[in-house]
Design a protein around this motif. Structure first.
Motif, PDB file in Angstrom:
ATOM      1  N   VAL A 143       2.534 -13.098 -11.289  1.00 21.63           N
ATOM      2  CA  VAL A 143       3.687 -13.806 -10.731  1.00 21.63           C
ATOM      3  C   VAL A 143       3.221 -14.722  -9.611  1.00 21.63           C
ATOM      4  N   ILE A 144       3.479 -16.013  -9.749  1.00 18.54           N
ATOM      5  CA  ILE A 144       3.165 -16.977  -8.705  1.00 18.54           C
ATOM      6  C   ILE A 144       4.344 -17.036  -7.733  1.00 18.54           C
ATOM      7  N   VAL A 145       4.062 -16.850  -6.455  1.00 19.24           N
ATOM      8  CA  VAL A 145       5.118 -16.867  -5.435  1.00 19.24           C
ATOM      9  C   VAL A 145       4.845 -17.997  -4.449  1.00 19.24           C
ATOM     10  N   ASP A 146       5.816 -18.240  -3.578  1.00 16.13           N
ATOM     11  CA  ASP A 146       5.644 -19.260  -2.544  1.00 16.13           C
ATOM     12  C   ASP A 146       4.383 -18.984  -1.726  1.00 16.13           C
ATOM     13  N   ASP A 147       3.679 -20.033  -1.352  1.00 18.06           N
ATOM     14  CA  ASP A 147       2.446 -19.863  -0.583  1.00 18.06           C
ATOM     15  C   ASP A 147       2.677 -19.100   0.712  1.00 18.06           C
ATOM     16  N   ALA A 148       3.878 -19.284   1.295  1.00 12.56           N
ATOM     17  CA  ALA A 148       4.157 -18.661   2.584  1.00 12.56           C
ATOM     18  C   ALA A 148       4.652 -17.219   2.456  1.00 12.56           C
ATOM     19  N   ALA A 149       4.846 -16.727   1.224  1.00 12.30           N
ATOM     20  CA  ALA A 149       5.445 -15.407   1.039  1.00 12.30           C
ATOM     21  C   ALA A 149       4.585 -14.295   1.632  1.00 12.30           C
ATOM     22  N   PHE A 150       3.272 -14.427   1.525  1.00 11.03           N
ATOM     23  CA  PHE A 150       2.395 -13.394   2.073  1.00 11.03           C
ATOM     24  C   PHE A 150       2.331 -13.472   3.594  1.00 11.03           C
ATOM     25  N   ALA A 151       2.383 -14.710   4.107  1.00 12.64           N
ATOM     26  CA  ALA A 151       2.275 -14.892   5.554  1.00 12.64           C
ATOM     27  C   ALA A 151       3.507 -14.378   6.288  1.00 12.64           C
ATOM     28  N   ASP A 152       4.684 -14.618   5.738  1.00 13.41           N
ATOM     29  CA  ASP A 152       5.909 -14.209   6.439  1.00 13.41           C
ATOM     30  C   ASP A 152       6.429 -12.837   6.010  1.00 13.41           C
ATOM     31  N   GLY A 153       5.669 -12.116   5.156  1.00 18.68           N
ATOM     32  CA  GLY A 153       6.027 -10.746   4.809  1.00 18.68           C
ATOM     33  C   GLY A 153       7.060 -10.598   3.713  1.00 18.68           C
ATOM     34  N   ARG A 154       7.341 -11.667   2.958  1.00 17.11           N
ATOM     35  CA  ARG A 154       8.345 -11.596   1.902  1.00 17.11           C
ATOM     36  C   ARG A 154       7.793 -11.044   0.592  1.00 17.11           C
ATOM     37  N   ALA A 155       6.471 -10.896   0.500  1.00 22.61           N
ATOM     38  CA  ALA A 155       5.860 -10.479  -0.765  1.00 22.61           C
ATOM     39  C   ALA A 155       6.361  -9.109  -1.208  1.00 22.61           C
ATOM     40  N   ALA A 156       6.460  -8.174  -0.252  1.00 25.21           N
ATOM     41  CA  ALA A 156       6.922  -6.822  -0.601  1.00 25.21           C
ATOM     42  C   ALA A 156       8.348  -6.855  -1.132  1.00 25.21           C
ATOM     43  N   GLY A 157       9.199  -7.675  -0.537  1.00 25.16           N
ATOM     44  CA  GLY A 157      10.573  -7.787  -1.005  1.00 25.16           C
ATOM     45  C   GLY A 157      10.666  -8.408  -2.387  1.00 25.16           C
ATOM     46  N   ILE A 158       9.818  -9.391  -2.653  1.00 27.13           N
ATOM     47  CA  ILE A 158       9.795 -10.024  -3.974  1.00 27.13           C
ATOM     48  C   ILE A 158       9.372  -9.022  -5.031  1.00 27.13           C
ATOM     49  N   LEU A 159       8.327  -8.234  -4.716  1.00 29.94           N
ATOM     50  CA  LEU A 159       7.862  -7.218  -5.657  1.00 29.94           C
ATOM     51  C   LEU A 159       8.966  -6.213  -5.961  1.00 29.94           C
ATOM     52  N   ALA A 160       9.655  -5.744  -4.925  1.00 32.47           N
ATOM     53  CA  ALA A 160      10.730  -4.773  -5.123  1.00 32.47           C
ATOM     54  C   ALA A 160      11.842  -5.344  -5.989  1.00 32.47           C
ATOM     55  N   SER A 161      12.180  -6.615  -5.772  1.00 32.04           N
ATOM     56  CA  SER A 161      13.252  -7.223  -6.566  1.00 32.04           C
ATOM     57  C   SER A 161      12.850  -7.372  -8.029  1.00 32.04           C
ATOM     58  N   LEU A 162      11.574  -7.666  -8.273  1.00 33.59           N
ATOM     59  CA  LEU A 162      11.107  -7.799  -9.654  1.00 33.59           C
ATOM     60  C   LEU A 162      11.134  -6.448 -10.371  1.00 33.59           C
ATOM     61  N   GLN A 163      10.694  -5.402  -9.678  1.00 33.19           N
ATOM     62  CA  GLN A 163      10.714  -4.074 -10.267  1.00 33.19           C
ATOM     63  C   GLN A 163      12.141  -3.618 -10.554  1.00 33.19           C
ATOM     64  N   GLU A 164      13.033  -3.905  -9.619  1.00 33.01           N
ATOM     65  CA  GLU A 164      14.436  -3.538  -9.811  1.00 33.01           C
ATOM     66  C   GLU A 164      15.043  -4.307 -10.969  1.00 33.01           C
ATOM     67  N   CYS A 165      14.647  -5.571 -11.098  1.00 36.66           N
ATOM     68  CA  CYS A 165      15.146  -6.414 -12.195  1.00 36.66           C
ATOM     69  C   CYS A 165      14.763  -5.824 -13.543  1.00 36.66           C
ATOM     70  N   LEU A 166      13.498  -5.437 -13.687  1.00 43.90           N
ATOM     71  CA  LEU A 166      13.040  -4.875 -14.950  1.00 43.90           C
ATOM     72  C   LEU A 166      13.719  -3.539 -15.247  1.00 43.90           C
ATOM     73  N   ALA A 167      13.872  -2.713 -14.213  1.00 44.65           N
ATOM     74  CA  ALA A 167      14.483  -1.400 -14.420  1.00 44.65           C
ATOM     75  C   ALA A 167      15.954  -1.519 -14.800  1.00 44.65           C
ATOM     76  N   ASP A 168      16.668  -2.420 -14.158  1.00 47.93           N
ATOM     77  CA  ASP A 168      18.111  -2.540 -14.373  1.00 47.93           C
ATOM     78  C   ASP A 168      18.463  -3.301 -15.643  1.00 47.93           C
ATOM     79  N   HIS A 169      17.734  -4.374 -15.917  1.00 46.33           N
ATOM     80  CA  HIS A 169      18.109  -5.268 -17.023  1.00 46.33           C
ATOM     81  C   HIS A 169      17.356  -4.987 -18.323  1.00 46.33           C
ATOM     82  N   PHE A 170      16.158  -4.422 -18.227  1.00 44.74           N
ATOM     83  CA  PHE A 170      15.350  -4.254 -19.434  1.00 44.74           C
ATOM     84  C   PHE A 170      14.865  -2.816 -19.632  1.00 44.74           C
ATOM     85  N   ASP A 171      15.256  -1.904 -18.756  1.00 43.71           N
ATOM     86  CA  ASP A 171      14.945  -0.481 -18.900  1.00 43.71           C
ATOM     87  C   ASP A 171      13.457  -0.245 -19.093  1.00 43.71           C
ATOM     88  N   VAL A 172      12.635  -0.893 -18.270  1.00 40.06           N
ATOM     89  CA  VAL A 172      11.189  -0.757 -18.355  1.00 40.06           C
ATOM     90  C   VAL A 172      10.746   0.438 -17.527  1.00 40.06           C
TER      91      VAL A 172
END
Length: 305
Positions: free
Chosen positions: A256-285
């Motif tokens: 997954v390619i994310v914004d360049d600033a995502a790691f610097a401002d600490g948003r990477a962990a939130g993005i990861l959590a949202s992706l995992q939640e997306c797969l669990a809720d919508h695709f039952d992975v």
């Protein structure tokens, strides 16, 4: 970065309990049908008893596979032993094919020599009714579990075939009792053989999908990729892989390619959590693995590919 969702499937000990009950019912009725077939001279009952025998064998295989699959993962088998139930389902499919060939040959031979057939329709009818009731009970027991386990599904499909076969034997017995047309017994046997073919092919096809690590039936990779691309902070998604360890246990990985600033401002962990939640809720992975990277990292990879 990954997520382990709670797993049901064959790891649930309740599946083993259901399979054990179904095995007891199947084995008991099998013995009744064998005795009934010998006493009545019914090929259809004997064919149904043979099918019940393979069902009992399949349930034993399912129980063994369930026990093996419940073992925890280790450093050598990092996904655990869930594939054991797929191998059990493969055995079930092969058994069904062999059974189909045997029943078909016997039925044709009986049709070609009807004068040699002597069938007691009354006893045939009673035993077939007992078998139908037992199969209905077994189907009810396995109905919910088969939606999550390919191995339990194999056993469920075989019991379903037995139920339909018992109905066919009942109809054949009724015809023999009312008309004396003993060929109805052979026709019922042939009908049972025909029922086996699509179930066996369907089960083996599902096994092939799992063993070749193809995307599960009904899962569309492009749809998942587009869904993930719509998440906040995601620029693009590539190297998507979807397969399954067994029925009801899909596995997903992607870069997954994310914004360049995502790691610097600490948003990477939130993005990861949202992706995992997306797969669990919508695709039952059940199990998802993501590699988060910046656009610069992708360019670096492409130069060294």
């Amino acid at each position: 970065m990954h997520d382990h969702a709670p797993t049901g499937g064959i790891r649930d000990a309740g599946h083993a309990r259901l399979l054990t009950i179904a095995l007891a019912v199947t084995a008991t009725v099998m013995v009744v049908q064998i005795v009934g077939a010998v006493l009545s001279g019914s090929l259809a009952l004997l064919a149904d008893a043979a099918h019940m025998f393979t069902d009992a064998a399949a349930l034993v295989v399912a129980l063994v596979a369930t026990s093996i699959a419940a073992r925890p993962a280790d450093d050598r088998r990092t996904y655990g032993y869930q594939r054991a139930e797929v191998l059990g389902a493969l055995v079930n499919g092969v058994i069904l094919i062999v059974l189909c060939a045997w029943v078909g040959v016997e039925a044709v031979q009986r049709l070609l020599a009807p004068a040699e057939a002597e069938v007691q329709g009354g006893l045939m009818l009673v035993v077939a009714v007992v078998g139908m009731i037992a199969n209905a009970v077994s189907m009810w027991l396995l109905g919910r579990a088969q939606k999550r386990s390919i191995n339990v599904r194999g056993a469920y499909l075989e019991v379903l075939g037995d139920l339909v076969g018992s109905v066919a034997v009942i109809l054949a017995a009724a015809v023999i009792l009312t008309t004396g047309f003993v060929q109805a017994d052979a026709l019922a046997s042939l009908f049972i053989a025909v029922l086996i073919v699509p179930r066996a092919i369907g089960l083996l096809r599902e096994v092939v999908v799992v063993l070749t690590e193809s995307a599960p039936v009904g899962v569309h990779v492009a749809e998942i990729r587009d869904h993930l691309r719509g998440a906040d902070g995601v620029v693009d998604v590539h190297d998507v892989h979807v397969w399954q360890l067994t029925r009801g246990a899909p596995v997903f990985s992607a870069h997954v390619i994310v914004d360049d600033a995502a790691f610097a401002d600490g948003r990477a962990a939130g993005i990861l959590a949202s992706l995992q939640e997306c797969l669990a809720d919508h695709f039952d992975v059940e199990h998802s693995t993501f590699q988060l990277e910046t656009a610069g990292h992708v360019e670096h990879d492409s130069r060294h590919a």
